[in-house]
Design an enzyme around this catalytic site. Structure first.
Site, PDB file in Angstrom:
ATOM      1  N   TYR A 246      -1.473  -0.824  15.941  1.00 15.60           N
ATOM      2  CA  TYR A 246      -1.781   0.432  15.270  1.00 15.60           C
ATOM      3  C   TYR A 246      -2.742   0.145  14.111  1.00 15.60           C
ATOM      4  O   TYR A 246      -2.466   0.409  12.948  1.00 15.60           O
ATOM      5  CB  TYR A 246      -0.519   1.172  14.808  1.00 15.60           C
TER       6      TYR A 246
ATOM      7  N   HIS B 177      -5.685  -0.339  11.410  1.00 11.66           N
ATOM      8  CA  HIS B 177      -6.354   0.538  10.442  1.00 11.66           C
ATOM      9  C   HIS B 177      -7.375  -0.298   9.688  1.00 11.66           C
ATOM     10  O   HIS B 177      -7.532  -1.497   9.966  1.00 11.66           O
ATOM     11  CB  HIS B 177      -5.331   1.190   9.501  1.00 11.66           C
TER      12      HIS B 177
ATOM     13  N   HIS C 184      -6.459  -3.848   8.526  1.00 13.26           N
ATOM     14  CA  HIS C 184      -6.564  -4.927   9.525  1.00 13.26           C
ATOM     15  C   HIS C 184      -8.026  -5.291   9.762  1.00 13.26           C
ATOM     16  O   HIS C 184      -8.373  -6.465   9.904  1.00 13.26           O
ATOM     17  CB  HIS C 184      -5.982  -4.469  10.872  1.00 13.26           C
TER      18      HIS C 184
ATOM     19  N   GLY D 137      -2.932  -9.776   4.606  1.00 13.50           N
ATOM     20  CA  GLY D 137      -3.282  -8.793   3.589  1.00 13.50           C
ATOM     21  C   GLY D 137      -2.424  -8.940   2.346  1.00 13.50           C
ATOM     22  O   GLY D 137      -1.226  -9.214   2.427  1.00 13.50           O
TER      23      GLY D 137
ATOM     24  N   ASP E  84       1.047  -6.924   1.809  1.00 13.63           N
ATOM     25  CA  ASP E  84       2.367  -7.533   2.029  1.00 13.63           C
ATOM     26  C   ASP E  84       2.404  -8.829   1.228  1.00 13.63           C
ATOM     27  O   ASP E  84       2.413  -9.923   1.793  1.00 13.63           O
ATOM     28  CB  ASP E  84       2.570  -7.812   3.520  1.00 13.63           C
TER      29      ASP E  84
ATOM     30  N   SER F 250      -1.663   1.600   5.708  1.00  9.11           N
ATOM     31  CA  SER F 250      -0.488   1.055   6.372  1.00  9.11           C
ATOM     32  C   SER F 250      -0.310   1.794   7.691  1.00  9.11           C
ATOM     33  O   SER F 250      -0.582   2.997   7.775  1.00  9.11           O
ATOM     34  CB  SER F 250       0.752   1.278   5.499  1.00  9.11           C
ATOM     35  N   SER F 251       0.160   1.084   8.706  1.00  5.27           N
ATOM     36  CA  SER F 251       0.417   1.747   9.988  1.00  5.27           C
ATOM     37  C   SER F 251       1.490   2.816   9.808  1.00  5.27           C
ATOM     38  O   SER F 251       1.553   3.782  10.567  1.00  5.27           O
ATOM     39  CB  SER F 251       0.889   0.729  11.031  1.00  5.27           C
TER      40      SER F 251
END
Ligand code: PAF
Length: 277
Positions: free
Chosen positions: A29, A31, A34, A144, A147, A182-183
């Site tokens: 997923y 974004h 990523h 990233g 996190d 964020s997903s």
């Protein structure tokens, strides 16, 4: 771009690669956050591998494993456009076959922040990342800052296990209004989405106070808390100021520190942070 779904094909493909290999592990997923990792890997390495695997072992029993957003076709297109050379897309049976019984656990770096709120989460993260590192054998790993605890724990794992991977922690990518990508942002309803901006506002406020010379953790945390609590649907899970290296809470900022928070908006838990130095 090639999609590889078996471990043996991935190992074989990796063995044939020349030069450096940048690796971007994801749960899909995708974004812009990523994509910024892919972009960094593209610039700095000869081959870019991204993995897409929603790792069951890092989800708690009451967490969102089943509802975690998935859309492989969309991810495939985005990854290709961003310059990924190979997507590793294994299935659960391959990664955790019947009889699977080995895990990697953190010691101490998970005592606070998400580690304290999501027992077992970093055991799952460390385990899957070590497995992926062993399969893909990247020269460079891209993670990233969003996190931040995950990034620190994995950085430490690489040091402690002498893994030959250069770790890169890339800055948080934000929506125009400040919300960190964020997903899980897709879970927010329009009202929660609007209110969720208080997270980045609180962070900016703390950065401003820090730049103006405020070093007292209690003062900084209380300002951030007030900013977040002004939004009716926000529920603070944690907000802490910790040392960057040990991730232990501090009373005064004297060295590199992290302000990190997790806040619920309805059922959606969002995290955000900033590094103060
Ligand atoms: O950050 C994530 O998306 C995941 O925790 C990771 C690193 C891909 C491991 O499953």
């Amino acid at each position: 771009m090639h999609v590889i779904s078996s471990i043996s094909d991935m190992i074989e493909t990796r063995n044939a690669l020349k030069g450096s290999v940048g690796f971007v592990p994801t749960m899909g997923y995708l974004h812009r956050g990523h994509l910024s990792l892919v972009e960094a890997a593209r610039k700095q390495t000869d081959n870019v591998v991204a993995s897409i695997f929603v790792n069951p072992t890092q989800f708690g029993p009451n967490e969102d494993l089943d509802s975690y957003p998935r859309n492989f076709e969309r991810d495939e297109k985005m990854a290709e456009e961003a310059g990924v050379d190979f997507i590793f897309y294994p299935d659960k049976q391959d990664m955790y076959p019947e009889g699977y019984a080995s895990y990697v656990v953190p010691e101490g770096l998970d005592n606070h922040l998400c580690g304290a709120k999501r027992p077992g989460h970093f055991r799952g993260v460390m385990t899957i990342v070590l497995k992926l590192f062993n399969i893909i054998r990247p020269t460079d790993g891209y993670f990233g800052q969003k996190d931040i605890q995950q990034a620190r724990i994995l950085e430490q794992m690489v040091t402690d296990f002498h893994l030959p991977v250069r770790m890169h922690i890339e800055p948080i990518v934000r929506e125009r209004d400040g919300l960190a990508m964020s997903s899980r942002n897709v879970y927010l309803n329009p009202d929660e989405r609007k209110q969720s901006v208080c997270l980045s506002r609180a962070i900016r406020l703390v950065e401003t106070r820090f730049r103006a010379g405020q070093r007292d953790t209690a003062v900084l945390l209380s300002e951030a808390e007030k900013e977040i609590q002004r939004q009716a649907s926000s529920k603070i899970d944690y907000i802490e100021l910790v040392d960057y290296h040990t991730l232990e809470p501090i009373h005064r900022i004297t060295d590199r520190a992290v302000l990190a928070c997790a806040v619920y908006f309805g059922h959606t838990r969002l995290i955000d942070n900033t590094i103060l130095e």
